[in-house]
Enzyme design. Sequence first.
Site, mmCIF file in Angstrom:
data_model
loop_
_atom_site.group_PDB
_atom_site.id
_atom_site.type_symbol
_atom_site.label_atom_id
_atom_site.label_comp_id
_atom_site.label_asym_id
_atom_site.label_seq_id
_atom_site.Cartn_x
_atom_site.Cartn_y
_atom_site.Cartn_z
ATOM 1 C CE LYS A 127 35.190 39.730 47.785
ATOM 2 N NZ LYS A 127 35.797 38.939 48.709
ATOM 3 C CG ASP A 143 40.035 46.291 55.722
ATOM 4 O OD1 ASP A 143 41.200 45.924 56.139
ATOM 5 O OD2 ASP A 143 39.701 46.004 54.517
#
Length: 474
Positions: free
Chosen positions: A110, A261
């Site tokens: 991330k 998601d």
Amino acid sequence: MTPFKPENIHSALGGDFFDEVQPARFPQQILRFRNQKWAEKVGLAGLDDAHWLRRFAGFEPFHGSLNVPLALRYHGHQFRNYNPDLGDGRGFLYAQMRDDSGRLLDFGTKGSGTTPWSRSGDGRLTLKGGVREVLATQLLEAQGVNTSKSFSLVETGESLVRGDEPSPTRAAVLVRLNHSHIRIGTFQRFAALDQPENIEKLLDHAIKFYVPKANGALVEAEGALLENRVGSFLRTVGQSLACLVAQWMAAGFVHGVLNTDNINITGESFDYGPWRFVPTYAPDFTAAYFDHSGLYAFGRQPSAVGWNFTRLAECFVNLVPISVLNDALESYSENLQPELARAVLERLGLQSNGFLSDISLANAWFKALFDSQVPFERAFFDFYANNEQRINDSPYAARYVSESFAPLRAVLKDFAPHADANLNHAYFTGDGPCTVLIEEVEALWNPIAQRDDWSSFEAKLAHIAQMSDAYQRG
Ligand code: AMP
Ligand code: MG
């Protein structure tokens, strides 16, 4: 010492599933967190910090794993609206490996740069966002929640502009350890694109690599009729999701963004943005400031995840009879109550007293927490192993003899402590429970932001580690 066991499995799914991407290059690499416990489990404990940075900030490929990072493609329902414009916009699948128990794990990132799915985003993560994810995952793991792990956090020397943080703000790159990055939205995308052959390919991949081998039904289902494979797969997902939601409820955790998601088909919790822990039992407590309707409030998590699970089943409507899907959907609702009872017993260090009795205990427990508004984690700390002395010695002892606790105390008297509950552990003899409430996050972030002082963050991680040890998380 466990050796590193690289795998390169996801690439074989083919180009319909991902895009090859390049990591960003960062002006600085300052190691802020390395997860030594999980480094040991995957055979990377011996890396020195310089080598660690070459991997987890430089993203040098692991020999035998992926040759190039893959930004994964997916769609999803966000706050119930379908969004086909998603995918890994600031992360990628970096590498795959087996842990010491043979499970297939992913390193996902991330804040590692832009991808074809970044839209107008910068592909970056704020340092504060990274610190928050480390804290959430460490505490959840200590509480027994099936969560992704934060593996590495490196500050990158960039500065970012964000609407929800005083800006400019510092940047970081996070590496997570996940058991699969296949989301409900990964299936939804192929349903939306009308690619049934890819749905089936993903289904078989998921069954092969992410279904516990202990589940005999599924092992038999490999190569079996499509409707049997779909049914078995969905039932396993339904049960795992029920277990996860139960664990969140027993941890007092509000994920905040339960979009499809963000739901992994392994039932492992991941992607921590605006999460919070409830200070006291409050069904309407919301985490995300943008969740105006309270869709993902604490008490709505069971129904939100159930709604998501239905979206997963829908992906198969053109492939198998609807009755197969309806049957499989029950696996979620029918497991919620038993999983909740199990999660509460586990957190309280108590032995099961039979199915109905366990469910009465869980119900009485949450009702007492709701009626009394005793601090959530404090109650778990004081009632651990159902020890009279501990309960009476608590600063909340007066509340525990009040009306709101009477029904719970009546049910509790039939429950015996778990054989290895260890009340002599320094965590349980300490002053109080370990919590990471929002004020505490802000309080430990301020010295980092103001004078790069990480001592409060380190102290919190040490308290979490002590808690994890007391609960024997291994
Ligand atoms: P999330 O709410 O974190 O699950 O993200 C939803 C979507 O937005 C995903 O496709 C993310 O990759 C993408 N996204 C979020 N923040 C950024 C960013 N700063 N840059 C690029 N994409 C982003
Ligand atoms: Mg996400």
